[in-house]
Design a protein around this motif. Structure first.
Motif, PDB file in Angstrom:
ATOM      1  N   GLU A 102       0.813  -1.212   0.000  1.00  0.00           N
ATOM      2  CA  GLU A 102       0.000   0.000   0.000  1.00  0.00           C
ATOM      3  C   GLU A 102       0.848   1.264   0.000  1.00  0.00           C
ATOM      4  N   ILE A 103       2.113   1.134   0.379  1.00  0.00           N
ATOM      5  CA  ILE A 103       2.990   2.298   0.455  1.00  0.00           C
ATOM      6  C   ILE A 103       3.609   2.620  -0.908  1.00  0.00           C
ATOM      7  N   CYS A 104       3.612   1.628  -1.815  1.00  0.00           N
ATOM      8  CA  CYS A 104       4.303   1.805  -3.097  1.00  0.00           C
ATOM      9  C   CYS A 104       3.765   2.962  -3.924  1.00  0.00           C
ATOM     10  N   GLY A 105       2.498   3.297  -3.771  1.00  0.00           N
ATOM     11  CA  GLY A 105       1.933   4.396  -4.546  1.00  0.00           C
ATOM     12  C   GLY A 105       2.120   5.754  -3.911  1.00  0.00           C
ATOM     13  N   LEU A 106       2.807   5.823  -2.776  1.00  0.00           N
ATOM     14  CA  LEU A 106       3.000   7.085  -2.062  1.00  0.00           C
ATOM     15  C   LEU A 106       4.387   7.660  -2.345  1.00  0.00           C
ATOM     16  N   PRO A 107       4.530   8.992  -2.332  1.00  0.00           N
ATOM     17  CA  PRO A 107       5.857   9.611  -2.526  1.00  0.00           C
ATOM     18  C   PRO A 107       6.729   9.386  -1.294  1.00  0.00           C
ATOM     19  N   LEU A 108       7.707   8.519  -1.402  1.00  0.00           N
ATOM     20  CA  LEU A 108       8.483   8.071  -0.244  1.00  0.00           C
ATOM     21  C   LEU A 108       9.831   8.787  -0.172  1.00  0.00           C
ATOM     22  N   ILE A 109      10.116   9.344   1.012  1.00  0.00           N
ATOM     23  CA  ILE A 109      11.438   9.907   1.300  1.00  0.00           C
ATOM     24  C   ILE A 109      12.209   8.865   2.103  1.00  0.00           C
ATOM     25  N   VAL A 110      13.432   8.556   1.697  1.00  0.00           N
ATOM     26  CA  VAL A 110      14.204   7.519   2.375  1.00  0.00           C
ATOM     27  C   VAL A 110      15.381   8.144   3.115  1.00  0.00           C
ATOM     28  N   ASN A 111      15.834   7.428   4.128  1.00  0.00           N
ATOM     29  CA  ASN A 111      16.951   7.883   4.956  1.00  0.00           C
ATOM     30  C   ASN A 111      18.120   6.918   4.823  1.00  0.00           C
ATOM     31  N   GLU A 112      19.274   7.415   4.405  1.00  0.00           N
ATOM     32  CA  GLU A 112      20.494   6.625   4.260  1.00  0.00           C
ATOM     33  C   GLU A 112      20.194   5.234   3.683  1.00  0.00           C
ATOM     34  N   PRO A 113      19.760   5.167   2.414  1.00  0.00           N
ATOM     35  CA  PRO A 113      19.298   3.895   1.851  1.00  0.00           C
ATOM     36  C   PRO A 113      20.384   2.863   1.610  1.00  0.00           C
ATOM     37  N   ARG A 114      21.656   3.227   1.750  1.00  0.00           N
ATOM     38  CA  ARG A 114      22.732   2.278   1.474  1.00  0.00           C
ATOM     39  C   ARG A 114      23.327   1.665   2.737  1.00  0.00           C
ATOM     40  N   MET A 115      22.725   1.952   3.892  1.00  0.00           N
ATOM     41  CA  MET A 115      23.240   1.367   5.117  1.00  0.00           C
ATOM     42  C   MET A 115      22.147   1.341   6.182  1.00  0.00           C
ATOM     43  N   GLY A 116      22.382   0.547   7.234  1.00  0.00           N
ATOM     44  CA  GLY A 116      21.522   0.546   8.396  1.00  0.00           C
ATOM     45  C   GLY A 116      20.072   0.227   8.106  1.00  0.00           C
ATOM     46  N   TYR A 117      19.179   0.896   8.837  1.00  0.00           N
ATOM     47  CA  TYR A 117      17.762   0.549   8.740  1.00  0.00           C
ATOM     48  C   TYR A 117      17.176   0.953   7.397  1.00  0.00           C
ATOM     49  N   GLY A 118      17.715   2.004   6.752  1.00  0.00           N
ATOM     50  CA  GLY A 118      17.220   2.400   5.433  1.00  0.00           C
ATOM     51  C   GLY A 118      17.414   1.294   4.419  1.00  0.00           C
ATOM     52  N   ARG A 119      18.562   0.684   4.435  1.00  0.00           N
ATOM     53  CA  ARG A 119      18.830  -0.425   3.514  1.00  0.00           C
ATOM     54  C   ARG A 119      17.953  -1.628   3.842  1.00  0.00           C
ATOM     55  N   ALA A 120      17.745  -1.903   5.141  1.00  0.00           N
ATOM     56  CA  ALA A 120      16.919  -3.044   5.536  1.00  0.00           C
ATOM     57  C   ALA A 120      15.472  -2.873   5.076  1.00  0.00           C
ATOM     58  N   LEU A 121      14.939  -1.652   5.175  1.00  0.00           N
ATOM     59  CA  LEU A 121      13.564  -1.418   4.753  1.00  0.00           C
ATOM     60  C   LEU A 121      13.412  -1.552   3.243  1.00  0.00           C
ATOM     61  N   LEU A 122      14.373  -1.045   2.487  1.00  0.00           N
ATOM     62  CA  LEU A 122      14.307  -1.194   1.041  1.00  0.00           C
ATOM     63  C   LEU A 122      14.443  -2.662   0.640  1.00  0.00           C
ATOM     64  N   ALA A 123      15.223  -3.420   1.408  1.00  0.00           N
ATOM     65  CA  ALA A 123      15.335  -4.857   1.134  1.00  0.00           C
ATOM     66  C   ALA A 123      14.003  -5.556   1.375  1.00  0.00           C
ATOM     67  N   ALA A 124      13.229  -5.085   2.353  1.00  0.00           N
ATOM     68  CA  ALA A 124      11.909  -5.671   2.621  1.00  0.00           C
ATOM     69  C   ALA A 124      10.982  -5.473   1.425  1.00  0.00           C
ATOM     70  N   PHE A 125      11.064  -4.307   0.766  1.00  0.00           N
ATOM     71  CA  PHE A 125      10.289  -4.089  -0.463  1.00  0.00           C
ATOM     72  C   PHE A 125      10.757  -5.045  -1.553  1.00  0.00           C
ATOM     73  N   ALA A 126      12.076  -5.157  -1.730  1.00  0.00           N
ATOM     74  CA  ALA A 126      12.626  -5.998  -2.790  1.00  0.00           C
ATOM     75  C   ALA A 126      12.249  -7.460  -2.589  1.00  0.00           C
ATOM     76  N   ASP A 127      12.233  -7.926  -1.344  1.00  0.00           N
ATOM     77  CA  ASP A 127      11.877  -9.314  -1.051  1.00  0.00           C
ATOM     78  C   ASP A 127      10.454  -9.633  -1.493  1.00  0.00           C
ATOM     79  N   ARG A 128       9.615  -8.616  -1.573  1.00  0.00           N
ATOM     80  CA  ARG A 128       8.218  -8.809  -1.983  1.00  0.00           C
ATOM     81  C   ARG A 128       7.983  -8.369  -3.425  1.00  0.00           C
ATOM     82  N   ASN A 129       9.083  -8.135  -4.155  1.00  0.00           N
ATOM     83  CA  ASN A 129       9.010  -7.679  -5.548  1.00  0.00           C
ATOM     84  C   ASN A 129       8.210  -6.390  -5.676  1.00  0.00           C
ATOM     85  N   LEU A 130       8.414  -5.484  -4.728  1.00  0.00           N
ATOM     86  CA  LEU A 130       7.737  -4.194  -4.723  1.00  0.00           C
ATOM     87  C   LEU A 130       8.736  -3.091  -5.057  1.00  0.00           C
ATOM     88  N   ALA A 131       8.272  -2.076  -5.746  1.00  0.00           N
ATOM     89  CA  ALA A 131       9.123  -0.952  -6.125  1.00  0.00           C
ATOM     90  C   ALA A 131       8.516   0.334  -5.582  1.00  0.00           C
TER      91      ALA A 131
END
Length: 227
Positions: free
Chosen positions: A98-127
């Motif tokens: 449900e979040i995929c259609g929203l304008p998302l601001i990310v925090n430090e996406p290449r490390m820490g929790y930012g990377r973990a959250l983006l990996a959670a999207f990828a695991d579900r084939n979500l962009a």
């Protein structure tokens, strides 16, 4: 002096406890506090320019030798939106899809929790629709409040704004949590600074915002992180 690095998202919840730890440790110490991103804190601890660093879901992939972290607690991750947003009054948890259609601001996406959250999207084939990357959580909250987008953030970083009605937090399904960690090198601190570090960990353990770990009376989890 003890040199302490504090992740920007932990300032409002932990900096007051530095003062209490100093007064209760029974030793005379001056604190030098640096507020920074997780990446900068990792680097400064590695370079021995900081004695300890407090970060959200840290790792040390970008440093050549091992750092030691103490896992102190965890915090729930929620979708932060401005109070006028259509989701602001929602009480049912949101799924990542449900979040995929929203304008998302990310925090430090290449490390820490930012990377973990983006990996959670990828695991579900979500962009997700990423509209901005902000490395400072205080600035990120201002962007959300101004209507610049929404963000997945640890609640601990925005409890004050949520309580004042400046931001609204929507829970996630399944629930997501991130750890709060104390990062340091393998070098032992002088006894006086070790006494302060122990008192500071105790102050964190007594904090009412803890969701796990030290609050339950267990010892902090400890590990090493390296490339």
């Amino acid at each position: 002096a003890i040199r302490i690095g504090v992740h920007s998202g932990l300032v409002q919840s932990t900096v007051p406890r530095i003062g209490r730890a100093l007064s209760r440790s029974g030793v005379k110490i001056r604190s030098d506090v640096v507020t920074a991103t997780a990446r900068r804190i990792h680097r400064l601890v590695h370079q021995r320019r900081l004695d300890i660093g407090l970060v959200i879901e840290g790792d040390a992939k970008d440093v050549p030798d091992k750092l030691i972290w103490d896992q102190l607690a965890s915090s729930e991750v929620a979708l932060l939106v401005p109070p006028t947003h259509p989701l602001a009054k929602r009480r049912e948890p949101l799924q990542l899809g449900e979040i995929c259609g929203l304008p998302l601001i990310v925090n430090e996406p290449r490390m820490g929790y930012g990377r973990a959250l983006l990996a959670a999207f990828a695991d579900r084939n979500l962009a997700p629709d990423i509209v901005a990357d902000c490395d400072d959580l205080e600035s990120l909250k201002c962007m959300i409040a101004a209507g610049g987008g929404v963000a997945l953030m640890p609640r601990i970083a925005a409890e004050r704004e949520i309580a004042r009605g400046l931001l609204s937090a929507v829970p996630l399904d399944p629930p997501q949590t991130v750890s709060i960690q104390l990062l340091r090198s393998q070098d032992l601190l002088p006894p006086r600074l070790e006494r302060f570090r122990g008192q500071f960990i105790k102050e964190i353990a007594e904090a009412r915002w803890l969701t796990s770990t030290a609050k339950g009376g267990t010892a902090p989890q400890r590990g090493t992180a390296s490339a």
